[in-house]
Enzyme design. Structure first.
Site, mmCIF file in Angstrom:
data_model
loop_
_atom_site.group_PDB
_atom_site.id
_atom_site.type_symbol
_atom_site.label_atom_id
_atom_site.label_comp_id
_atom_site.label_asym_id
_atom_site.label_seq_id
_atom_site.Cartn_x
_atom_site.Cartn_y
_atom_site.Cartn_z
ATOM 1 C CB ILE A 17 -8.557 -33.257 -0.700
ATOM 2 C CG1 ILE A 17 -8.721 -34.729 -0.280
ATOM 3 C CG2 ILE A 17 -9.551 -32.898 -1.792
ATOM 4 C CD1 ILE A 17 -8.336 -35.738 -1.326
ATOM 5 C CG ASP A 18 -7.310 -28.325 1.569
ATOM 6 O OD1 ASP A 18 -8.384 -28.361 0.946
ATOM 7 O OD2 ASP A 18 -7.241 -27.989 2.759
ATOM 8 C CB VAL A 19 -1.729 -30.846 -1.341
ATOM 9 C CG1 VAL A 19 -0.502 -30.899 -2.257
ATOM 10 C CG2 VAL A 19 -1.311 -30.439 0.069
ATOM 11 C CG ASP A 71 -7.692 -32.518 3.135
ATOM 12 O OD1 ASP A 71 -7.355 -32.304 1.958
ATOM 13 O OD2 ASP A 71 -7.416 -33.586 3.726
#
Length: 357
Positions: A168-170, A140
């Protein structure tokens, strides 16, 4: 009677944050979710612990955040017998989640074609870093750096700063949820499975939203301006109250601005050409901030908030997480579960509510 999601069987081969968050989403809605890990090299987030956490525990708070209501089993996909066990599970699954590096599926003999030949109705949800053809490892932080987020985040003198959550992962997890739900809907019509792929990089770029359009339409390259909004003022300035609380405002229109000025006994300000429109306030926001700050310092934070709530002026007191989880709404989102005999806590991955007609 079980609803549609509660009838689903999901196999979660993914690790770290984005993929497991999708598994947790389906688990929280009632799906049967099995997380599969290597018997020795388990999900790395089990070891991502705070200095204060039990070093002997089999999991971390980080791991707990995106693993909830799942069953756990171990398979070593380098062993042919374990691959066969996985394929048996695939026969009865609806969704398979993974975030393998390029080439790993073929190495383990579980290519998309192989999996769909075993179960033609399977929905395969995959997350990668930089697209299907890239084998680059992605984290991320690096995505925040390379997609423009860090260049915009921070103050002029702070240098680039990453966001304090793996955003960004979320967001990639949300993209994959949407893609899988769309695929499941299509399956009800076609009776066929499909492969849904999300890349972290494309997710990051898609999330640039208004900042992207500011550049694409006006060649405006966003600079680090702290919490300030490039298109709206006052919006994001931080003010101190008489009782040493920190407040911020998100003034979206002239009416809200006039109401705030009325409370602060600054009725002449909305009539001043320097501040009478949003465009003018953007151009003169530094001077406006000084004027507002001097008046806000004369009032306690709750006094300001009471007025703003009454008049529908967007405002908030800046809170830490202790203060956040003392509020009823946040408390109601806490989910508890025992993992390996120990109590874990996390916030719900589901914030929507559904009411049947």
């Amino acid at each position: 009677m079980k609803n549609f999601i509660e009838q689903l069987r999901v196999i979660d081969l993914s690790s770290v944050l984005a993929g497991p968050s999708v598994g947790m989403f389906f688990a929280e809605l009632g799906a049967d979710v099995t997380k599969i890990e290597h018997p020795i090299y388990k999900d790395v987030t089990r070891s991502w612990k705070l200095a204060s956490e039990d070093k002997n525990s089999s999991f971390s708070a980080y791991f707990s955040a995106i693993n909830y209501k799942k069953k756990y089993t171990s398979l070593n996909l380098k062993l042919s017998e374990d691959v066969l066990r996985l394929k048996e599970l695939i026969k009865h699954a609806d969704v398979l989640l993974m975030n393998f590096k390029k080439g790993d599926q073929e190495k383990f003999n579980i290519s998309d074609d192989t999996l769909l030949s075993i179960n033609p109705q399977l929905i395969i949800g995959k997350i990668n870093g930089y697209g299907n053809e890239s084998d680059r490892v992605a984290y991320d932080l690096i995505l925040q750096a390379e997609s423009g987020f860090m260049s915009m985040n921070g103050k002029p003198d702070s240098g680039p700063i990453k966001m304090p959550v793996a955003l960004i992962d979320v967001l990639a997890g949300h993209q994959l949820k949407e893609g899988i739900l769309n695929a499941l809907l299509n399956r009800t019509q076609t009776q066929k499975g499909s492969v849904v792929t999300v890349s972290l990089y494309e997710t990051a770029v898609a999330s640039l939203m208004n900042q992207a359009s500011n550049y694409l339409m006006n060649n405006h390259i966003p600079q680090r301006i702290g919490s300030l909004h490039p298109n709206i003022a006052p919006y994001g300035e931080i003010f101190s109250s008489k009782d040493d609380k920190l407040l911020t405002f998100a003034i979206g229109n002239d009416k809200q601005f006039a109401k705030l000025c009325n409370f602060l006994e600054l009725d002449e300000i909305p009539l001043d050409d320097q501040f009478s429109s949003n465009v003018a306030r953007i151009s003169n926001r530094t001077e406006l901030e000084k004027i507002l700050a001097a008046k806000i310092m004369q009032h306690d934070a709750q006094e300001i908030m009471n007025y703003c709530l009454k008049e529908n002026i967007p405002a908030g007191i800046i809170q830490n997480l202790k203060e956040v989880f003392e509020t009823p709404l946040a408390k109601a989102m806490i989910r508890e579960e025992e993992i390996d005999g120990k109590l874990t806590r996390r916030v719900s991955s589901v914030s929507f509510k559904t009411k049947e007609a």
